[in-house]
Design an enzyme around this catalytic site. Structure first.
Site, PDB file in Angstrom:
ATOM      1  CG  ASP A 114      -1.907  -1.162   1.188  1.00  3.71           C
ATOM      2  OD1 ASP A 114      -2.168  -1.691   0.094  1.00  3.71           O
ATOM      3  OD2 ASP A 114      -2.369  -1.568   2.270  1.00  3.71           O
TER       4      ASP A 114
ATOM      5  CE  LYS B  63       2.550  -2.542  -4.243  1.00  2.30           C
ATOM      6  NZ  LYS B  63       2.145  -2.111  -2.888  1.00  2.30           N
ATOM      7  N   GLY B  64       0.318   1.503  -7.297  1.00  2.51           N
ATOM      8  CA  GLY B  64      -0.627   1.682  -8.406  1.00  2.51           C
ATOM      9  C   GLY B  64      -0.503   3.068  -9.002  1.00  2.51           C
TER      10      GLY B  64
ATOM     11  N   GLY C 190      -4.441  -4.486  -3.811  1.00  2.00           N
ATOM     12  CA  GLY C 190      -5.444  -3.457  -4.116  1.00  2.00           C
ATOM     13  C   GLY C 190      -4.677  -2.208  -4.489  1.00  2.00           C
ATOM     14  CG  HIS C 191      -1.905  -2.208  -6.986  1.00  2.00           C
ATOM     15  ND1 HIS C 191      -1.020  -2.803  -7.854  1.00  2.00           N
ATOM     16  CD2 HIS C 191      -1.618  -2.708  -5.755  1.00  2.00           C
ATOM     17  CE1 HIS C 191      -0.238  -3.634  -7.173  1.00  2.00           C
ATOM     18  NE2 HIS C 191      -0.592  -3.599  -5.902  1.00  2.00           N
TER      19      HIS C 191
ATOM     20  CD  GLN D 216       0.915  -8.922  -2.391  1.00  2.00           C
ATOM     21  OE1 GLN D 216       1.642  -9.590  -3.108  1.00  2.00           O
ATOM     22  NE2 GLN D 216      -0.338  -8.661  -2.705  1.00  2.00           N
TER      23      GLN D 216
ATOM     24  N   GLY E  60     -10.733  -2.716   3.335  1.00  2.00           N
ATOM     25  CA  GLY E  60     -11.297  -1.570   4.059  1.00  2.00           C
ATOM     26  C   GLY E  60     -10.803  -1.459   5.495  1.00  2.00           C
TER      27      GLY E  60
ATOM     28  CG  ASP F 281      -0.220  14.381   0.486  1.00  2.00           C
ATOM     29  OD1 ASP F 281       0.539  13.500   0.041  1.00  2.00           O
ATOM     30  OD2 ASP F 281      -1.452  14.225   0.568  1.00  2.00           O
TER      31      ASP F 281
ATOM     32  CB  SER G 167       3.543  10.861  -4.986  1.00  2.00           C
ATOM     33  OG  SER G 167       2.144  10.871  -4.899  1.00  2.00           O
TER      34      SER G 167
HETATM   35  P1  GDP Z   1      -0.671   0.223  -3.580  1.00  2.00           P
HETATM   36  O1  GDP Z   1      -1.283  -1.032  -3.107  1.00  2.00           O
HETATM   37  O2  GDP Z   1       0.789   0.302  -3.294  1.00  2.00           O
HETATM   38  O3  GDP Z   1      -0.986   0.538  -5.008  1.00  2.00           O
HETATM   39  O4  GDP Z   1      -1.325   1.400  -2.694  1.00  2.00           O
HETATM   40  P2  GDP Z   1      -2.884   1.540  -2.290  1.00  2.00           P
HETATM   41  O5  GDP Z   1      -3.636   1.990  -3.474  1.00  2.00           O
HETATM   42  O6  GDP Z   1      -3.362   0.330  -1.585  1.00  2.00           O
HETATM   43  O7  GDP Z   1      -2.792   2.666  -1.182  1.00  2.00           O
HETATM   44  C1  GDP Z   1      -2.200   3.891  -1.428  1.00  2.00           C
HETATM   45  C2  GDP Z   1      -3.227   4.993  -1.130  1.00  2.00           C
HETATM   46  O8  GDP Z   1      -2.579   6.235  -1.127  1.00  2.00           O
HETATM   47  C3  GDP Z   1      -4.309   5.086  -2.195  1.00  2.00           C
HETATM   48  O9  GDP Z   1      -5.483   5.531  -1.599  1.00  2.00           O
HETATM   49  C4  GDP Z   1      -3.757   6.163  -3.145  1.00  2.00           C
HETATM   50  O10 GDP Z   1      -4.766   6.837  -3.878  1.00  2.00           O
HETATM   51  C5  GDP Z   1      -3.103   7.077  -2.162  1.00  2.00           C
HETATM   52  N1  GDP Z   1      -1.948   7.835  -2.621  1.00  2.00           N
HETATM   53  C6  GDP Z   1      -0.903   7.454  -3.390  1.00  2.00           C
HETATM   54  N2  GDP Z   1       0.022   8.420  -3.433  1.00  2.00           N
HETATM   55  C7  GDP Z   1      -0.462   9.441  -2.682  1.00  2.00           C
HETATM   56  C8  GDP Z   1       0.052  10.717  -2.289  1.00  2.00           C
HETATM   57  O11 GDP Z   1       1.152  11.107  -2.641  1.00  2.00           O
HETATM   58  N3  GDP Z   1      -0.739  11.480  -1.469  1.00  2.00           N
HETATM   59  C9  GDP Z   1      -1.972  11.076  -1.061  1.00  2.00           C
HETATM   60  N4  GDP Z   1      -2.681  11.909  -0.299  1.00  2.00           N
HETATM   61  N5  GDP Z   1      -2.475   9.884  -1.385  1.00  2.00           N
HETATM   62  C10 GDP Z   1      -1.710   9.078  -2.171  1.00  2.00           C
HETATM   63  P1  IMO Z   2      -0.817  -4.276  -2.238  1.00  2.00           P
HETATM   64  O1  IMO Z   2      -0.336  -4.849  -3.532  1.00  2.00           O
HETATM   65  C1  IMO Z   2      -0.969  -4.545   2.110  1.00  2.00           C
HETATM   66  C2  IMO Z   2      -1.014  -8.561   3.850  1.00  2.00           C
HETATM   67  C3  IMO Z   2      -2.261  -8.987   4.595  1.00  2.00           C
HETATM   68  C4  IMO Z   2      -1.644  -9.907   5.636  1.00  2.00           C
HETATM   69  C5  IMO Z   2      -0.525 -10.604   4.856  1.00  2.00           C
HETATM   70  C6  IMO Z   2      -0.911 -11.951   4.294  1.00  2.00           C
HETATM   71  O2  IMO Z   2      -2.116  -3.567  -2.321  1.00  2.00           O
HETATM   72  O3  IMO Z   2       0.269  -3.470  -1.587  1.00  2.00           O
HETATM   73  P2  IMO Z   2      -2.422 -12.732   2.230  1.00  2.00           P
HETATM   74  O4  IMO Z   2      -3.880 -12.488   1.951  1.00  2.00           O
HETATM   75  O5  IMO Z   2      -1.511 -12.217   1.171  1.00  2.00           O
HETATM   76  O6  IMO Z   2      -2.123 -14.144   2.596  1.00  2.00           O
HETATM   77  O7  IMO Z   2      -2.140 -11.866   3.582  1.00  2.00           O
HETATM   78  O8  IMO Z   2      -0.189  -9.723   3.792  1.00  2.00           O
HETATM   79  N1  IMO Z   2      -1.224  -8.100   2.451  1.00  2.00           N
HETATM   80  C7  IMO Z   2      -1.165  -6.822   2.069  1.00  2.00           C
HETATM   81  N2  IMO Z   2      -1.003  -5.705   2.804  1.00  2.00           N
HETATM   82  N3  IMO Z   2      -1.041  -4.476   0.759  1.00  2.00           N
HETATM   83  C8  IMO Z   2      -1.173  -5.601   0.013  1.00  2.00           C
HETATM   84  O9  IMO Z   2      -1.117  -5.568  -1.328  1.00  2.00           O
HETATM   85  C9  IMO Z   2      -1.286  -6.833   0.670  1.00  2.00           C
HETATM   86  N4  IMO Z   2      -1.446  -8.109   0.246  1.00  2.00           N
HETATM   87  C10 IMO Z   2      -1.389  -8.878   1.357  1.00  2.00           C
HETATM   88  O10 IMO Z   2      -2.922  -7.887   5.183  1.00  2.00           O
HETATM   89  O11 IMO Z   2      -1.036  -9.134   6.641  1.00  2.00           O
HETATM   90 MG    MG Z   3      -2.821  -1.696  -1.842  1.00  2.00          MG
END
Ligand code: GDP
Ligand code: IMO
Ligand code: MG
Length: 423
Positions: A13, A16-17, A40-41, A222, A299, A330, A410
């Protein structure tokens, strides 16, 4: 033309997306090589929010090609739902822009059922998985009893292998709330037909793409500390989330990779259980009150803490990072001071690299370096010069400690809220 691997440097999280979406403009092929629907990207495109689970984020750019490699575990029903969701928003998904490896392993309802049942049985020591069947599906792969996409698209093989597998598992299924064997076979046969036009030997496709001068972007899922080998085991996922996973999970050799960009939040977050040395309740509440840091897949509230440079030092090594992309800078707006964890203390000893075992991580306390914060809202910054000097000093310190240049910064979720420093 550089081929770039994007990896998460923390516990997932990291954004990356968003970074993949930003870099897709100048790439040709976007590749997912590990993980599954646990990812979840989040990507904002023309004001619309998309959360991608299995689909490479590149799908949102017309004219780009996407590949799901052999290292991914595919839940075909979840994937078809994801495709339909994208199509309903006007995103075209065709055999020309989406290719799926015939060697990728398939996630079945019993994988999900087992994942959830095991978690329940673990009680307090649960991993906090996403419940998407990831561990059991990779388990079958390693145990050499999994079914692959090539089986999914051949109904007779699918039926024979699935029935044989169910028989082998015997009483393991007892107590799980699963669809019947017939129901699963019907749904999976249909799914196989639906996905078949996308299925091929993607290794050959990727090599031809490289040969013809196309640029590849690997979208890691991840983060480094969820890596099955290098993470906070057993509080990890079941794939190699570090840079090497992009190669084994796609069949593209390390000699074809030019850059590895590590995506890093300006602070630390984690969902699920396991150690998080810099975690702070006050810091978590502050971010949650700002409406930030809720998981994109489940969530759940993310646990938050200050940026952990001990983790980043090791991440830089294990991934061979050539650049860092710092996101969510930010999120630190409005703080009088910011803290950087530069070492851990464990049993009176100072550590500059993290320990191996989760039990030892739990015994570590952070050693902080304090830096001045900034009061400004930096979400409107479009170049480094627009940032307050304190924010620039923070970035410089991260770069200094990791001995890695910062390529991207970012300051918001949108494409425009991105500054390129040195890519
Ligand atoms: P990923 O799994 O690595 O793709 O990341 P996620 O999408 O799960 O979580 C990143 C969250 O941060 C998402 O809600 C993005 O929209 C948000 N995000 C990414 N870069 C920034 C940033 O620079 N500032 C803010 N405020 N939100 C960001
Ligand atoms: P993205 O790509 C954050 C975490 C789960 C749990 C552990 C094992 O969006 O960054 P699993 O279901 O993979 O067996 O769960 O890994 N986890 C993540 N945490 N971002 C993810 O993906 C994750 N994918 C798995 O919360 O701790
Ligand atoms: Mg994610």
């Amino acid at each position: 033309m550089p081929n770039i691997i994007i990896v998460g440097t923390q516990w997932g999280d990291e954004g990356k997306g968003k970074i993949v979406d930003f870099l897709t403009e100048t790439t040709d092929v976007v590749v997912r090589a590990q993980g599954g629907a646990n990812a979840g990207h989040t990507v904002y495109n023309a004001g619309e929010k998309y959360v991608l689970h299995l689909m490479p984020s590149g799908i949102l750019w017309p004219g780009k090609e996407c590949v799901i490699g052999n290292g991914v575990v595919i839940d075909p029903l979840a994937f078809i739902k994801e495709i339909e969701g994208l199509e309903s928003k006007g995103v075209a998904v065709t055999p020309d822009n989406l290719r799926l490896s015939s060697a990728a392993h398939v996630v079945f309802p019993h994988h999900r059922g087992l994942d959830q049942a095991r978690e329940q049985r673990r009680g307090k020591s649960k991993i906090g998985t996403t419940g998407r069947g990831i561990g059991p599906a990779y388990g079958d792969k390693i145990d050499r009893c999994g079914l692959r996409v090539n089986d999914l698209i051949q109904p007779e093989r699918l039926e024979a292998k699935f029935r044989a597998r169910v028989e082998q598992m015997g009483s393991t299924f007892e107590g799980l709330d699963l669809p019947s064997i017939e129901e699963t076979l019907t749904a999976y046969t249909e799914a196989g037909k639906r996905l078949a036009p996308h299925v091929s030997n993607t290794v050959a496709f990727l090599h031809e793409a490289i040969r013809s001068g196309k640029q590849l972007l690997f979208e890691g899922a991840q983060g480094a500390y969820l890596d099955i080998d290098h993470g906070t085991y057993p509080f990890v996922t079941s794939s190699n989330t570090t840079a090497g996973g992009a190669c084994t999970g796609s069949g593209v050799s390390p000699t074809r990779v030019d850059e590895v960009i590590g995506v890093c939040k300006a602070y630390t977050t984690r969902v699920g259980s396991g150690p998080c040395v810099t975690e702070s309740e006050a810091f978590s509440s502050r971010l949650h009150e700002m409406g930030r840091e809720f998981g994109a897949t489940t969530g759940r509230k993310r646990r938050c803490g200050w940026l952990d440079m001990v983790m980043l030092r090791f991440t830089t090594m294990v991934n061979g990072l050539t650049k860092l992309a710092i996101t969510n800078l930010d999120g630190l707006d409005g703080l009088e001071t910011v803290q950087l964890c530069t070492a851990y203390e464990m049993d009176g000893e100072r550590l500059t690299l993290p320990p191996i075992d989760a039990e030892d991580w739990e015994r570590c306390t952070p050693v902080f370096e304090e830096m001045p914060g900034w009061s400004e809202d930096i979400s409107h910054a479009r170049s480094l010069e627009d940032l307050p000097s304190q924010a620039r000093a923070y970035l410089d310190r991260i770069s200094e400690i990791t001995e890695t240049p910062i390529g991207i910064v970012s300051v918001g979720p949108d494409r425009q809220q991105t500054m390129v420093c040195a890519v």
